[in-house]
Design a protein around this motif. Structure first.
Motif, PDB file in Angstrom:
ATOM      1  N   GLU A 156    -101.847  -3.847  -7.137  1.00  0.00           N
ATOM      2  CA  GLU A 156    -100.689  -3.139  -6.591  1.00  0.00           C
ATOM      3  C   GLU A 156    -100.716  -3.183  -5.070  1.00  0.00           C
ATOM      4  O   GLU A 156    -101.782  -3.100  -4.470  1.00  0.00           O
ATOM      5  CB  GLU A 156    -100.708  -1.660  -7.005  1.00  0.00           C
ATOM      6  N   ILE A 157     -99.534  -3.294  -4.478  1.00  0.00           N
ATOM      7  CA  ILE A 157     -99.404  -3.068  -3.037  1.00  0.00           C
ATOM      8  C   ILE A 157     -98.991  -1.615  -2.867  1.00  0.00           C
ATOM      9  O   ILE A 157     -97.981  -1.178  -3.425  1.00  0.00           O
ATOM     10  CB  ILE A 157     -98.349  -3.981  -2.381  1.00  0.00           C
ATOM     11  N   ILE A 158     -99.800  -0.880  -2.113  1.00  0.00           N
ATOM     12  CA  ILE A 158     -99.496   0.509  -1.797  1.00  0.00           C
ATOM     13  C   ILE A 158     -98.992   0.553  -0.357  1.00  0.00           C
ATOM     14  O   ILE A 158     -99.650   0.059   0.558  1.00  0.00           O
ATOM     15  CB  ILE A 158    -100.752   1.408  -1.916  1.00  0.00           C
ATOM     16  N   LEU A 159     -97.822   1.139  -0.177  1.00  0.00           N
ATOM     17  CA  LEU A 159     -97.244   1.325   1.153  1.00  0.00           C
ATOM     18  C   LEU A 159     -97.460   2.774   1.561  1.00  0.00           C
ATOM     19  O   LEU A 159     -97.216   3.694   0.773  1.00  0.00           O
ATOM     20  CB  LEU A 159     -95.749   0.996   1.135  1.00  0.00           C
ATOM     21  N   TYR A 160     -97.924   2.983   2.793  1.00  0.00           N
ATOM     22  CA  TYR A 160     -98.240   4.327   3.287  1.00  0.00           C
ATOM     23  C   TYR A 160     -97.226   4.766   4.336  1.00  0.00           C
ATOM     24  O   TYR A 160     -96.670   3.962   5.077  1.00  0.00           O
ATOM     25  CB  TYR A 160     -99.646   4.351   3.897  1.00  0.00           C
ATOM     26  N   ASN A 161     -97.045   6.074   4.415  1.00  0.00           N
ATOM     27  CA  ASN A 161     -96.138   6.654   5.392  1.00  0.00           C
ATOM     28  C   ASN A 161     -96.743   6.562   6.791  1.00  0.00           C
ATOM     29  O   ASN A 161     -97.955   6.546   6.960  1.00  0.00           O
ATOM     30  CB  ASN A 161     -95.879   8.126   5.035  1.00  0.00           C
ATOM     31  N   ASP A 162     -95.874   6.473   7.777  1.00  0.00           N
ATOM     32  CA  ASP A 162     -96.298   6.547   9.171  1.00  0.00           C
ATOM     33  C   ASP A 162     -95.216   7.264   9.967  1.00  0.00           C
ATOM     34  O   ASP A 162     -94.156   7.579   9.439  1.00  0.00           O
ATOM     35  CB  ASP A 162     -96.597   5.156   9.744  1.00  0.00           C
ATOM     36  N   ASP A 163     -95.502   7.537  11.216  1.00  0.00           N
ATOM     37  CA  ASP A 163     -94.550   8.257  12.069  1.00  0.00           C
ATOM     38  C   ASP A 163     -93.796   7.329  13.013  1.00  0.00           C
ATOM     39  O   ASP A 163     -93.184   7.800  13.963  1.00  0.00           O
ATOM     40  CB  ASP A 163     -95.289   9.322  12.892  1.00  0.00           C
ATOM     41  N   TYR A 164     -93.857   6.022  12.771  1.00  0.00           N
ATOM     42  CA  TYR A 164     -93.322   5.068  13.732  1.00  0.00           C
ATOM     43  C   TYR A 164     -92.120   4.289  13.218  1.00  0.00           C
ATOM     44  O   TYR A 164     -91.183   4.027  13.966  1.00  0.00           O
ATOM     45  CB  TYR A 164     -94.423   4.080  14.155  1.00  0.00           C
ATOM     46  N   ASN A 165     -92.149   3.871  11.964  1.00  0.00           N
ATOM     47  CA  ASN A 165     -91.108   2.992  11.450  1.00  0.00           C
ATOM     48  C   ASN A 165     -89.921   3.773  10.898  1.00  0.00           C
ATOM     49  O   ASN A 165     -90.090   4.802  10.253  1.00  0.00           O
ATOM     50  CB  ASN A 165     -91.685   2.095  10.349  1.00  0.00           C
ATOM     51  N   THR A 166     -88.739   3.237  11.158  1.00  0.00           N
ATOM     52  CA  THR A 166     -87.517   3.882  10.672  1.00  0.00           C
ATOM     53  C   THR A 166     -87.297   3.531   9.205  1.00  0.00           C
ATOM     54  O   THR A 166     -87.844   2.552   8.689  1.00  0.00           O
ATOM     55  CB  THR A 166     -86.290   3.399  11.468  1.00  0.00           C
ATOM     56  N   PHE A 167     -86.467   4.326   8.547  1.00  0.00           N
ATOM     57  CA  PHE A 167     -86.109   4.033   7.164  1.00  0.00           C
ATOM     58  C   PHE A 167     -85.492   2.642   7.060  1.00  0.00           C
ATOM     59  O   PHE A 167     -85.818   1.873   6.152  1.00  0.00           O
ATOM     60  CB  PHE A 167     -85.126   5.075   6.616  1.00  0.00           C
ATOM     61  N   ASP A 168     -84.597   2.328   7.984  1.00  0.00           N
ATOM     62  CA  ASP A 168     -83.924   1.027   7.943  1.00  0.00           C
ATOM     63  C   ASP A 168     -84.918  -0.122   8.042  1.00  0.00           C
ATOM     64  O   ASP A 168     -84.805  -1.116   7.321  1.00  0.00           O
ATOM     65  CB  ASP A 168     -82.886   0.906   9.070  1.00  0.00           C
ATOM     66  N   HIS A 169     -85.900   0.005   8.923  1.00  0.00           N
ATOM     67  CA  HIS A 169     -86.896  -1.053   9.077  1.00  0.00           C
ATOM     68  C   HIS A 169     -87.724  -1.215   7.795  1.00  0.00           C
ATOM     69  O   HIS A 169     -87.972  -2.332   7.344  1.00  0.00           O
ATOM     70  CB  HIS A 169     -87.815  -0.762  10.268  1.00  0.00           C
ATOM     71  N   HIS A 179     -91.974   8.450   2.273  1.00  0.00           N
ATOM     72  CA  HIS A 179     -91.750   9.508   3.261  1.00  0.00           C
ATOM     73  C   HIS A 179     -92.199  10.871   2.732  1.00  0.00           C
ATOM     74  O   HIS A 179     -92.879  11.626   3.439  1.00  0.00           O
ATOM     75  CB  HIS A 179     -90.271   9.551   3.640  1.00  0.00           C
ATOM     76  N   TYR A 180     -91.831  11.191   1.494  1.00  0.00           N
ATOM     77  CA  TYR A 180     -92.117  12.521   0.954  1.00  0.00           C
ATOM     78  C   TYR A 180     -93.475  12.643   0.258  1.00  0.00           C
ATOM     79  O   TYR A 180     -94.070  13.706   0.257  1.00  0.00           O
ATOM     80  CB  TYR A 180     -91.003  12.971   0.006  1.00  0.00           C
ATOM     81  N   LYS A 181     -93.970  11.563  -0.321  1.00  0.00           N
ATOM     82  CA  LYS A 181     -95.241  11.615  -1.053  1.00  0.00           C
ATOM     83  C   LYS A 181     -96.418  11.058  -0.243  1.00  0.00           C
ATOM     84  O   LYS A 181     -97.566  11.237  -0.618  1.00  0.00           O
ATOM     85  CB  LYS A 181     -95.145  10.822  -2.361  1.00  0.00           C
ATOM     86  N   GLY A 182     -96.114  10.318   0.812  1.00  0.00           N
ATOM     87  CA  GLY A 182     -97.176   9.763   1.647  1.00  0.00           C
ATOM     88  C   GLY A 182     -97.552   8.338   1.306  1.00  0.00           C
ATOM     89  O   GLY A 182     -98.126   7.634   2.122  1.00  0.00           O
ATOM     90  N   LYS A 183     -97.227   7.916   0.089  1.00  0.00           N
ATOM     91  CA  LYS A 183     -97.510   6.542  -0.319  1.00  0.00           C
ATOM     92  C   LYS A 183     -96.696   6.219  -1.571  1.00  0.00           C
ATOM     93  O   LYS A 183     -96.192   7.114  -2.238  1.00  0.00           O
ATOM     94  CB  LYS A 183     -98.998   6.332  -0.590  1.00  0.00           C
ATOM     95  N   CYS A 184     -96.605   4.912  -1.848  1.00  0.00           N
ATOM     96  CA  CYS A 184     -95.849   4.463  -3.012  1.00  0.00           C
ATOM     97  C   CYS A 184     -96.294   3.051  -3.374  1.00  0.00           C
ATOM     98  O   CYS A 184     -96.539   2.224  -2.485  1.00  0.00           O
ATOM     99  CB  CYS A 184     -94.353   4.465  -2.695  1.00  0.00           C
ATOM    100  N   THR A 185     -96.410   2.781  -4.661  1.00  0.00           N
ATOM    101  CA  THR A 185     -96.655   1.412  -5.119  1.00  0.00           C
ATOM    102  C   THR A 185     -95.332   0.657  -4.993  1.00  0.00           C
ATOM    103  O   THR A 185     -94.329   1.043  -5.594  1.00  0.00           O
ATOM    104  CB  THR A 185     -97.121   1.390  -6.586  1.00  0.00           C
ATOM    105  N   VAL A 186     -95.325  -0.404  -4.185  1.00  0.00           N
ATOM    106  CA  VAL A 186     -94.080  -1.133  -3.948  1.00  0.00           C
ATOM    107  C   VAL A 186     -94.007  -2.466  -4.679  1.00  0.00           C
ATOM    108  O   VAL A 186     -92.931  -3.062  -4.785  1.00  0.00           O
ATOM    109  CB  VAL A 186     -93.823  -1.346  -2.442  1.00  0.00           C
ATOM    110  N   LYS A 187     -95.151  -2.962  -5.181  1.00  0.00           N
ATOM    111  CA  LYS A 187     -95.155  -4.223  -5.916  1.00  0.00           C
ATOM    112  C   LYS A 187     -96.429  -4.307  -6.739  1.00  0.00           C
ATOM    113  O   LYS A 187     -97.495  -3.901  -6.274  1.00  0.00           O
ATOM    114  CB  LYS A 187     -95.086  -5.411  -4.943  1.00  0.00           C
ATOM    115  N   THR A 188     -96.314  -4.824  -7.951  1.00  0.00           N
ATOM    116  CA  THR A 188     -97.480  -5.068  -8.790  1.00  0.00           C
ATOM    117  C   THR A 188     -97.485  -6.529  -9.198  1.00  0.00           C
ATOM    118  O   THR A 188     -96.432  -7.174  -9.258  1.00  0.00           O
ATOM    119  CB  THR A 188     -97.488  -4.187 -10.053  1.00  0.00           C
ATOM    120  N   GLY A 189     -98.672  -7.039  -9.481  1.00  0.00           N
ATOM    121  CA  GLY A 189     -98.779  -8.421  -9.915  1.00  0.00           C
ATOM    122  C   GLY A 189    -100.151  -8.971  -9.636  1.00  0.00           C
ATOM    123  O   GLY A 189    -101.063  -8.248  -9.219  1.00  0.00           O
TER     124      GLY A 189
END
Length: 91
Positions: A22-35, A59-69
């Motif tokens: 899994e790719i886990i994406l983490y929240n940060d304080d720098y990138n915009t939603f659009d980016h 944004h709300y949970k701090g991380k999310c699985t964005v892709k599996t494989g």
């Protein structure tokens, strides 16, 4: 035991799942939603809706699985996320 039951037992024994990473994406304080959304569409082949949902979860949970494989497929995708300034890892 019927022939159908025997066949099902044989199939179960031979079926072996490959490990899915899994790719886990983490929240940060720098990138915009659009980016984040644009990057997920580009790097992970997300639909706009899917990318938006993932960005909200991050944004709300701090991380999310964005892709599996398989790892070989995820490695270049994760590199694209990192190159775009996002925080991600393969687990």
């Amino acid at each position: 035991m019927s022939t159908k039951e025997e066949l099902l037992e044989k199939v179960d024994v031979k079926t072996k799942k490959k490990k899915q990473n899994e790719i886990i994406l983490y929240n940060d304080d720098y990138n915009t939603f659009d980016h984040v959304i644009e990057t997920l569409i580009y790097a992970c082949d997300h639909t706009p809706e899917q990318a938006e949902q993932c960005s909200i979860l991050v944004h709300y949970k701090g991380k999310c699985t964005v892709k599996t494989g398989p790892y070989e497929d995820l490695k270049p995708r994760c590199s694209k996320l990192l190159d775009a300034g996002l925080s991600a890892e393969i687990i």
